[in-house]
Design an enzyme around this catalytic site. Structure first.
Site, PDB file in Angstrom:
ATOM      1  CB  ILE A 232      20.394 -82.421  48.623  1.00  0.00           C
ATOM      2  CG1 ILE A 232      20.982 -83.171  49.825  1.00  0.00           C
ATOM      3  CG2 ILE A 232      19.491 -81.294  49.074  1.00  0.00           C
ATOM      4  CD1 ILE A 232      22.010 -82.378  50.589  1.00  0.00           C
TER       5      ILE A 232
ATOM      6  CG  MET B  42      22.530 -91.629  50.033  1.00  0.00           C
ATOM      7  SD  MET B  42      21.863 -90.999  51.587  1.00  0.00           S
ATOM      8  CE  MET B  42      21.776 -92.513  52.543  1.00  0.00           C
TER       9      MET B  42
ATOM     10  N   GLY C 190      19.211-100.886  48.853  1.00  0.00           N
ATOM     11  CA  GLY C 190      17.807-101.040  48.455  1.00  0.00           C
ATOM     12  C   GLY C 190      17.021-102.010  49.318  1.00  0.00           C
TER      13      GLY C 190
ATOM     14  CG  HIS D 228      16.571 -88.899  57.945  1.00  0.00           C
ATOM     15  ND1 HIS D 228      17.720 -89.036  57.194  1.00  0.00           N
ATOM     16  CD2 HIS D 228      16.943 -88.329  59.102  1.00  0.00           C
ATOM     17  CE1 HIS D 228      18.730 -88.556  57.876  1.00  0.00           C
ATOM     18  NE2 HIS D 228      18.297 -88.119  59.035  1.00  0.00           N
TER      19      HIS D 228
ATOM     20  CD  GLU E  63      15.898 -97.691  57.442  1.00  0.00           C
ATOM     21  OE1 GLU E  63      15.813 -96.463  57.589  1.00  0.00           O
ATOM     22  OE2 GLU E  63      16.898 -98.230  56.939  1.00  0.00           O
TER      23      GLU E  63
ATOM     24  CG  ASN F 187      13.733 -88.406  52.911  1.00  0.00           C
ATOM     25  OD1 ASN F 187      14.277 -89.311  52.270  1.00  0.00           O
ATOM     26  ND2 ASN F 187      14.388 -87.672  53.798  1.00  0.00           N
TER      27      ASN F 187
END
Ligand code: GAR
Length: 204
Positions: A101, A99, A17, A118, A188, A116
């Site tokens: 789908i 994680m 997190g 990635h 990120e 999202n």
């Protein structure tokens, strides 16, 4: 009557997190005009849940296993989760290290509202081990850099969808996997906040 126009985020995590934390820190620093109204995890041990609780944010731990054990489908899990999340009226669902789908049974409830994060460039290394896969590809001489992307998730495709933003991240010959992972996480955290800020301002 006071109308609250702050953008409502539901953040989905499965692990550490650190990206959730970047969102919480940016909101606290007033760099992001948003409110995290719910943090969802499919894993009980996800440290992201603790981060949320510490920040006084409602959490929802919602595992797939009871569905599997009862021979119930992923589609049912997705539909039930969507119902629970809808109760919080999020403007955006932010998948930040989530994680699992999703099938259309989840996605259809939040059209073009699922974002999202990635850790790879578009079209490269989908799935869950993207940083290690990029590092291995670099060792084989196949790539010289990797990167991060943020994209909308309007359908069932994995780590694909209309791209909102990308940033390239260099890989150096002296890198260990851990060094690359650290560089990627720093990149990120920045891209996540910049992109959410742009999305939210675009909504104004
Ligand atoms: C992040 O690197 C995120 O980009 C990745 O999981 C990590 C979670 O870190 N997501 C994916 O691989 C999605 N396919 P965090 O729990 O510290 O935010």
């Amino acid at each position: 009557m006071e109308i609250n126009l702050t953008t409502r985020l539901a953040v989905f995590v499965s692990g550490n997190g650190s990206n959730l934390q970047a969102i919480l820190d940016a909101i606290r620093a007033r760099l992001l005009e948003a409110e995290v109204v719910l943090v969802v995890s499919n894993r009980k041990a996800a440290f992201g849940l603790e981060r949320a609780q510490k920040a006084g944010i409602p959490t929802l731990y919602f595992p797939l296993k009871p569905y599997r054990d009862a021979d119930r489908s992923r589609a049912e899990y997705d539909a039930d989760l969507a119902q629970k999340v809808r109760a919080y009226k999020p403007d955006y669902i932010v998948l930040a290290g989530w994680m699992h789908i999703f099938s259309n049974n989840f996605v259809k409830h939040f059209p073009y509202r699922i974002v999202n994060l990635h850790p790879a460039l578009p079209g490269q290394f989908p799935g869950k081990d993207s940083i290690a896969e990029a590092f291995a590809a670099y060792q084989r001489g196949e790539i010289k850099k990797t990167g991060i992307m943020m994209h909308l998730a309007p359908d069932e495709r994995v780590d694909a969808g209309p791209v909102l933003a990308t940033v390239e991240v260099p890989i150096y010959a002296s890198d260990t996997l851990e060094m690359l992972q650290n560089r990627m996480h720093q990149a990120e955290h920045r891209l996540l906040i910049q992109t959410l800020d742009r999305l939210i301002r675009g909504d104004e």
